[in-house]
Each structure stands twice: as C-alpha cells, then as structure tokens.
Design an enzyme around this catalytic site. Structure first.
Site, PDB file in Angstrom:
ATOM      1  N   HIS A 156       0.829  -1.210   0.000  1.00 58.02           N
ATOM      2  CA  HIS A 156       0.000   0.000   0.000  1.00 58.02           C
ATOM      3  C   HIS A 156       0.865   1.262   0.000  1.00 58.02           C
ATOM      4  O   HIS A 156       0.656   2.180  -0.798  1.00 58.02           O
ATOM      5  CB  HIS A 156      -0.923   0.009   1.219  1.00 58.02           C
ATOM      6  N   HIS A 176       1.237   4.878  -2.704  1.00 54.42           N
ATOM      7  CA  HIS A 176       1.636   6.273  -2.463  1.00 54.42           C
ATOM      8  C   HIS A 176       2.875   6.717  -3.242  1.00 54.42           C
ATOM      9  O   HIS A 176       2.902   7.838  -3.736  1.00 54.42           O
ATOM     10  CB  HIS A 176       1.881   6.503  -0.971  1.00 54.42           C
ATOM     11  N   GLU A 231      -6.204   9.233  -0.552  1.00 51.90           N
ATOM     12  CA  GLU A 231      -6.352   7.798  -0.264  1.00 51.90           C
ATOM     13  C   GLU A 231      -7.428   7.134  -1.131  1.00 51.90           C
ATOM     14  O   GLU A 231      -7.226   6.015  -1.611  1.00 51.90           O
ATOM     15  CB  GLU A 231      -6.696   7.572   1.216  1.00 51.90           C
ATOM     16  N   SER A 236      -3.937   0.349  -4.493  1.00 52.31           N
ATOM     17  CA  SER A 236      -3.151  -0.736  -3.903  1.00 52.31           C
ATOM     18  C   SER A 236      -4.024  -1.918  -3.499  1.00 52.31           C
ATOM     19  O   SER A 236      -3.522  -2.886  -2.933  1.00 52.31           O
ATOM     20  CB  SER A 236      -2.369  -0.229  -2.682  1.00 52.31           C
TER      21      SER A 236
HETATM   22 FE   LIG Z   1      -2.255   5.336   2.817  1.00 52.42          FE
END
Ligand SMILES: [Fe+2]
Length: 295
Positions: free
Chosen positions: A162, A167, A208, A227
């Site tokens: 993730h 990111h 997010e 993700s």
């Molecule tokens: Fe995150």
C-alpha cells in the site's frame, strides 16, 4: 481517536528495548510465529530509526518477495485500466523494482530526485499531526512489513505494498506531490483537534480514496484504491459524489470495508483548485464554519 487508528496493530516497547507488534487474533499472520518474529524485528527498526540517517534494511523472505512480484504484476494490469494518466506517468517515472520488495531507503533514492520526497519508516500508527505535518517537508511515513503470504491479495493494515505502490507512484508526480505537501502544511497550520480531523478526512477522500473523471471514464488516483486488488474492481459501482470539501470533511468512513462513498474530481486541475486551494488557505476558523454548516 480517528478512524485510521483502528487498522494499525498496536506496538508495545519492552523494557529490554525490543518491540512487540500485537496482531489481532483475526490477522492472517496471528498463528505464524516466524511471521510475528519478523514483524517485531521490522517494527524495531522503525522505533530505533533517527531521521537523517539511512533507513535500516528489512529482511524479507523469498516468499515475501514473491508476494510483491505477484501483486505488482496483477495491480499493474489493473492500473492500465483504472488508474489516472498522471498516476501512470508517476509509475513510469519512478521505476520501482517489480520482482522484489524495495527497501524504503531505495524508494527514497528513486523519489527524491523527482519530487524531493523521502520515506521514513513507521512501526505502526504515527500520530496524525506528525504523519501529516511532515508531508510539508517532503517526508512520508511508511510501514515496512508486508502482508502474510497466506492471503497475498488481502491485508487488514497498510503494508509496504500500500505505502509504496499506492503512495510512492503518486508521490513521483509533481502535481500529486504538491497536493501532499499542501495537506501537510494545512495539518501544521490548524490547531484544534476537530480541524486536524477535518483536514485528514479530506486527505482520506482524495489522496487515499479519490477518483477522477478522465474523458468518458472514471479513474482512481487514491492510494487506497490503487493498492487494493479487490477494491480497484469495485470503485466504479460505488456512490460517486461531486467533490465537496464540506462533505468530505464530515463524512464518516469505515476503514474495515470497501469505501462505498467516493468523491469525484472532474479533472486534476479541478482537484488542485478545490482541494489544493482548501489546504492552502484553511485554518481553524474556516473549518469551524464548515463544521457549523453540518450542525
Ligand atoms: Fe495510505
């Protein structure tokens, strides 16, 4: 406590300096003593790390590198359909290794020449004011462990897949990286807990779990969607709402299931204008006014 706190396993520092990660009994690795020992060791690296020094090397097993390779391959196929062009350009620019888990130090070395961002190791939940605040300085707190091998496409907590695939590929884009920095500056500027929570919720529903119109299609740019092997196939069927700061800052979310309310930007410019503009100028007073509208 904000919602994010629910999904990080608690960390307990022992008197002898070692660190224990308290996995819930429902965690896929709960009954695996080898995995749990590795989780404790990796958490210890973060607890003992000092900013400005190289991030310690985490030991991963061959099986764990294989999880990274498998998930990277499967997500890349989905990204070509579902990710925004800007995220895909970031992915190409960053050039993460595909066959093995990169060390966080290596991620920093790839990222810093592009947008100035560097990774910091996190053992678990980082207090929100620190987590967001250091974004303003170009630091991103990241967990270093990987999910349990028994369920390669599932994790109950944010793991390195993730943090890095979600990111870092976004942080490799100048335009997304600028938004992360603005979120950090906003978190630093506000003083009340309510205002900080509001800033963090806007982050949640954008960086997010944000989605964006691209031509006739809906694409994702949020790290949580990009993700997640399962969620990426589902987001187009969710309750898609227009980008709205007041709504994002006050909508409740449950981190333990797929996000069923998502906010759509009409374009990257629209996201920058509305959300970037909000983070750039918000303060305790302006957020108190937005909260009062709801009351
Ligand atoms: Fe995150």
């Amino acid at each position: 406590m904000f919602e994010e706190a629910q999904y990080f396993a608690p960390i307990a520092a022992q008197d002898d300096g070692s660190v224990v990660v308290e996995l819930a009994s429902s965690h896929p690795g709960f009954a695996d003593p080898v995995y749990r020992a590795r989780r404790n060791a990796i958490a210890g690296l973060a607890v003992n790390h000092r900013r400005g020094t190289p991030i310690p090397v985490a030991a991963y097993t061959e099986q764990e590198h294989e999880i990274w390779a498998l998930v990277t391959k499967e997500l890349a196929a989905k990204h070509s359909r579902y990710a925004t062009a800007e995220y895909l350009a970031g992915t190409a620019r960053l050039g993460l290794p595909e066959a093995r888990i990169p060390q966080l130090e290596e991620v920093s070395q790839l990222l810093e020449p592009l947008t100035g961002f560097r990774y910091l190791p996190a053992a678990g939940l980082v207090p929100l004011r620190d987590f967001y605040g250091v974004l303003a300085d170009g630091y991103f707190h990241s967990t270093q462990y990987i999910r349990h091998h028994s369920v390669p496409f599932y994790t109950p907590e944010p793991d390195i897949i993730h943090e890095v695939i979600g990111h870092a590929n976004a942080l490799a884009s100048d335009r997304y990286a600028a938004l992360y920095r603005l979120a950090g500056a906003a978190a630093r500027r506000v003083e009340s807990v309510e205002a900080l929570e509001f800033v963090s919720k806007v982050f949640w529903f954008t960086l997010e779990f944000g989605v964006m119109r691209e031509g006739a299609e809906l694409k994702a740019y949020g790290a949580g969607i990009l993700s997640s092997y399962g969620e990426i196939e589902e987001f187009r069927g969710m309750d898609i709402r227009p980008l709205d700061i007041q709504a994002m800052g006050t909508t409740h979310y449950d981190i333990t299931k797929y996000q069923d309310v998502l906010f759509q930007a009409d374009s990257l410019q629209h996201l920058e204008d509305v959300v970037g503009g909000f983070w750039d100028t918000c303060d305790d007073d302006s957020i108190a006014k937005l909260l009062a509208v709801r009351a």
